[in-house]
Design a protein around this motif. Sequence first.
Motif: not given
Ligand code: 1HN
Length: 360
Positions: A147, A149, A161
């Motif tokens: 993923h 963004h 999130d």
């Molecule tokens: C994460 O991968 C995202 O992909 C957002 O946007 C917050 C917090 C802890 C670990 C991985 C993302 C996260 C995260």
Amino acid sequence: MDTTPTRTPERDAYYKKIGASNLAPLWEVLHGLILKEPRSPALPAHWRYGDVRPYIMEAGTLITAKEAERRVLVLENPGLRGQSKITNTLYAGLQLILPGEVAPAHRHSQSALRFIVEGKGAFTAVDGEKSIMAPGDFVITPSWTWHDHGNESREPMVWMDGLDVPLVGLLDAQFAEAYPTDSQPVGRPSGDSLARYGSGLMPVGYETKSITSPVFNYPYTRTREALETMRKAEEWDTCHGLKLRYVNPLDGGFAMPTIGTFMQLLPKGFKTIPYRSTDGTVFSVVEGKGRTVVTDATGKTHTYDWGPRDTMVVPSWLWHRHEADDDAVLFSFSDRPVQSKLGLWREMRGNEQSMPSGRA
Ligand code: 1HN
């Protein structure tokens, strides 16, 4: 279960002696291990969007999404500071992505949800499909899916999130890796998974090993329309108003294996009766104004006057009730699927005197 045995010099000497062999007497700690009912170290809390938004935007001047990897302000439970937890099992944060920015592609064992709070038109790409997001949309990043963004719009975009980070950490079952490039290749048109799996239809012969819903964006327009149509039936639940659960269309179960997600409508003037359940719950206000009254473990009440985009957390087993001044819509998430699977989940309604029931 209530009283700890008395300490004596002989006993203390004995504890010290066996301690050298990595042994400890259960009778000294038993009362703290087996509780009569949940006693979460988490506290109830409320984050007003108006208070938090300036800090989120300031982060945008200090670090890029790329350098941060994810530019997020963690919503730390005040009873669990420094642990990146909003409840004992769940993580929550508010993520900012500015026009033109990219949050680079990676994948991990933890499952994630995005709940869109502000802005429109940024995307998240999951497993080769870009999903363009709008406020109130509930978007899933299943465990171990690539993923990234991006924001190709002209406005900043903020979403909440929610991840099962503490839960997966407790199990020591986590893996993560970075994708070789910032963005993953996109192989399917936007909206493909919603059309394919989220329209009351399914491609003939479709099978999957995934235990997460194949629909990865549940758009707010559809959710809101469902609530608006259903309200005409006037079947209000005294504790929840009209509350819907997001489902995996393959089996009717929760949309995510570790995180349960819900959307509820409280009509103008509605006051719920008190309710509590063992799943500590995070709320994000989508529409309307109102208040939630939570009684903490010491018996103290906290009144949270909320409005759109605010976040709240109600820890496990604390009594709470809601009042809506306008038509109000609340998104919420918790670890309910995990508790239900393990036969642990219980709830209690304010008008019940008997032992709580277990049903999910
Ligand atoms: C994460 O991968 C995202 O992909 C957002 O946007 C917050 C917090 C802890 C670990 C991985 C993302 C996260 C995260």
